[in-house]
Motif scaffolding. Sequence first.
Motif, PDB file in Angstrom:
ATOM      1  N   TYR A  92       4.952  25.449   2.657  1.00  0.00           N
ATOM      2  CA  TYR A  92       4.045  24.889   1.660  1.00  0.00           C
ATOM      3  C   TYR A  92       3.996  23.366   1.813  1.00  0.00           C
ATOM      4  CZ  TYR A  92       3.570  29.350  -0.701  1.00  0.00           C
ATOM      5  OH  TYR A  92       3.251  30.658  -0.990  1.00  0.00           O
ATOM      6  N   TYR A  93       2.774  22.851   1.832  1.00  0.00           N
ATOM      7  CA  TYR A  93       2.547  21.424   2.011  1.00  0.00           C
ATOM      8  C   TYR A  93       1.809  20.871   0.795  1.00  0.00           C
ATOM      9  CZ  TYR A  93       3.428  22.460   6.957  1.00  0.00           C
ATOM     10  OH  TYR A  93       3.983  22.868   8.143  1.00  0.00           O
ATOM     11  N   CYS A  94       2.198  19.689   0.359  1.00  0.00           N
ATOM     12  CA  CYS A  94       1.448  19.025  -0.691  1.00  0.00           C
ATOM     13  C   CYS A  94       0.521  17.988  -0.051  1.00  0.00           C
ATOM     14  CB  CYS A  94       2.378  18.345  -1.700  1.00  0.00           C
ATOM     15  SG  CYS A  94       3.609  17.248  -1.002  1.00  0.00           S
ATOM     16  N   ASN A  95      -0.550  17.716  -0.748  1.00  0.00           N
ATOM     17  CA  ASN A  95      -1.554  16.768  -0.280  1.00  0.00           C
ATOM     18  C   ASN A  95      -1.980  15.874  -1.430  1.00  0.00           C
ATOM     19  OD1 ASN A  95      -4.845  16.437  -0.007  1.00  0.00           O
ATOM     20  ND2 ASN A  95      -3.729  15.983   1.875  1.00  0.00           N
ATOM     21  N   LEU A  96      -2.140  14.607  -1.123  1.00  0.00           N
ATOM     22  CA  LEU A  96      -2.535  13.618  -2.134  1.00  0.00           C
ATOM     23  C   LEU A  96      -3.721  12.817  -1.638  1.00  0.00           C
ATOM     24  CD1 LEU A  96      -0.379  11.146  -4.124  1.00  0.00           C
ATOM     25  CD2 LEU A  96      -1.961  10.232  -2.444  1.00  0.00           C
ATOM     26  N   ASN A  97      -4.697  12.668  -2.497  1.00  0.00           N
ATOM     27  CA  ASN A  97      -5.841  11.802  -2.229  1.00  0.00           C
ATOM     28  C   ASN A  97      -5.881  10.769  -3.341  1.00  0.00           C
ATOM     29  OD1 ASN A  97      -8.935  11.130  -2.579  1.00  0.00           O
ATOM     30  ND2 ASN A  97      -8.610  11.814  -0.481  1.00  0.00           N
ATOM     31  N   ALA A  98      -5.697   9.501  -2.966  1.00  0.00           N
ATOM     32  CA  ALA A  98      -5.521   8.487  -4.002  1.00  0.00           C
ATOM     33  C   ALA A  98      -6.080   7.141  -3.552  1.00  0.00           C
ATOM     34  CB  ALA A  98      -4.030   8.328  -4.328  1.00  0.00           C
ATOM     35  N   LYS A  99      -6.195   6.250  -4.515  1.00  0.00           N
ATOM     36  CA  LYS A  99      -6.604   4.877  -4.247  1.00  0.00           C
ATOM     37  C   LYS A  99      -5.414   3.975  -4.527  1.00  0.00           C
ATOM     38  CE  LYS A  99     -10.726   3.506  -5.418  1.00  0.00           C
ATOM     39  NZ  LYS A  99     -11.309   3.392  -4.072  1.00  0.00           N
ATOM     40  N   PRO A 100      -4.800   3.418  -3.484  1.00  0.00           N
ATOM     41  CA  PRO A 100      -3.692   2.490  -3.703  1.00  0.00           C
ATOM     42  C   PRO A 100      -4.171   1.170  -4.305  1.00  0.00           C
ATOM     43  CG  PRO A 100      -4.188   2.658  -1.365  1.00  0.00           C
ATOM     44  CD  PRO A 100      -5.003   3.714  -2.060  1.00  0.00           C
ATOM     45  N   SER A 101      -5.448   0.869  -4.111  1.00  0.00           N
ATOM     46  CA  SER A 101      -6.085  -0.300  -4.700  1.00  0.00           C
ATOM     47  C   SER A 101      -7.548   0.057  -4.940  1.00  0.00           C
ATOM     48  CB  SER A 101      -5.974  -1.508  -3.774  1.00  0.00           C
ATOM     49  OG  SER A 101      -6.703  -1.277  -2.581  1.00  0.00           O
ATOM     50  N   GLU A 103     -10.098  -1.046  -3.503  1.00  0.00           N
ATOM     51  CA  GLU A 103     -10.876  -1.011  -2.263  1.00  0.00           C
ATOM     52  C   GLU A 103     -10.483   0.127  -1.327  1.00  0.00           C
ATOM     53  OE1 GLU A 103     -10.389  -4.995  -3.965  1.00  0.00           O
ATOM     54  OE2 GLU A 103      -8.941  -3.605  -3.079  1.00  0.00           O
ATOM     55  N   ALA A 104      -9.252   0.605  -1.434  1.00  0.00           N
ATOM     56  CA  ALA A 104      -8.722   1.510  -0.416  1.00  0.00           C
ATOM     57  C   ALA A 104      -8.628   2.947  -0.918  1.00  0.00           C
ATOM     58  CB  ALA A 104      -7.340   1.028   0.021  1.00  0.00           C
ATOM     59  N   ARG A 105      -8.577   3.874   0.031  1.00  0.00           N
ATOM     60  CA  ARG A 105      -8.339   5.291  -0.272  1.00  0.00           C
ATOM     61  C   ARG A 105      -7.466   5.861   0.820  1.00  0.00           C
ATOM     62  NH1 ARG A 105     -10.055   9.107  -3.411  1.00  0.00           N
ATOM     63  NH2 ARG A 105     -11.734   7.840  -4.296  1.00  0.00           N
ATOM     64  N   ILE A 106      -6.540   6.715   0.444  1.00  0.00           N
ATOM     65  CA  ILE A 106      -5.664   7.351   1.414  1.00  0.00           C
ATOM     66  C   ILE A 106      -5.598   8.852   1.156  1.00  0.00           C
ATOM     67  CG2 ILE A 106      -4.230   5.315   1.787  1.00  0.00           C
ATOM     68  CD1 ILE A 106      -2.163   6.579  -0.097  1.00  0.00           C
ATOM     69  N   ASP A 107      -5.282   9.572   2.214  1.00  0.00           N
ATOM     70  CA  ASP A 107      -5.068  11.019   2.143  1.00  0.00           C
ATOM     71  C   ASP A 107      -3.765  11.288   2.881  1.00  0.00           C
ATOM     72  OD1 ASP A 107      -5.531  13.975   3.263  1.00  0.00           O
ATOM     73  OD2 ASP A 107      -6.795  13.663   1.503  1.00  0.00           O
ATOM     74  N   VAL A 108      -2.799  11.818   2.174  1.00  0.00           N
ATOM     75  CA  VAL A 108      -1.442  11.937   2.714  1.00  0.00           C
ATOM     76  C   VAL A 108      -0.943  13.367   2.577  1.00  0.00           C
ATOM     77  CG1 VAL A 108       0.904  11.012   2.624  1.00  0.00           C
ATOM     78  CG2 VAL A 108      -1.026   9.560   1.977  1.00  0.00           C
ATOM     79  N   TRP A 109      -0.190  13.822   3.599  1.00  0.00           N
ATOM     80  CA  TRP A 109       0.439  15.146   3.581  1.00  0.00           C
ATOM     81  C   TRP A 109       1.949  15.012   3.456  1.00  0.00           C
ATOM     82  CZ3 TRP A 109      -2.156  19.738   3.478  1.00  0.00           C
ATOM     83  CH2 TRP A 109      -3.520  19.694   3.775  1.00  0.00           C
TER      84      TRP A 109
END
Length: 119
Positions: A92-101, A103-109
């Motif tokens: 099982y993997y978790c995934n996050l889609n977020a804005k650290p600021s 201007e920015a966006r990240i997608d992390v596993w």
Amino acid sequence: VQLQASGGGLVQAGGSLRLSCVASRRFYRIDNLGWFRQAPGKERELVASITSGGSTKYANSVQGRFTISRDDAEHTVYLQMNSLKPEDTAVYYCNLNAKPSIEARIDVWGQGTQVTVSS
């Protein structure tokens, strides 16, 4: 940014597990959070997801048995898994889609946590 997943293990059919996934930092805003799984020889599939507004989506195979929740203050997502079946066995993997600021966006596993359900 790192996601640390935990809570997997070996459980008998009908049992329960609670997965947790915590991010290594806070964010300006956390949007979608999700749990995916991949069984041997199969493609990764969505198990459950939750939006920033709290709307949830579940795979048909887990509907009514699994519950996804989030705690943005602790930058954590959970997956409560009840009435587990052998076919739930997977990494099982978790995934996050977020804005650290703004201007920015990240997608992390996350790194994955093994769930094994014995019959």
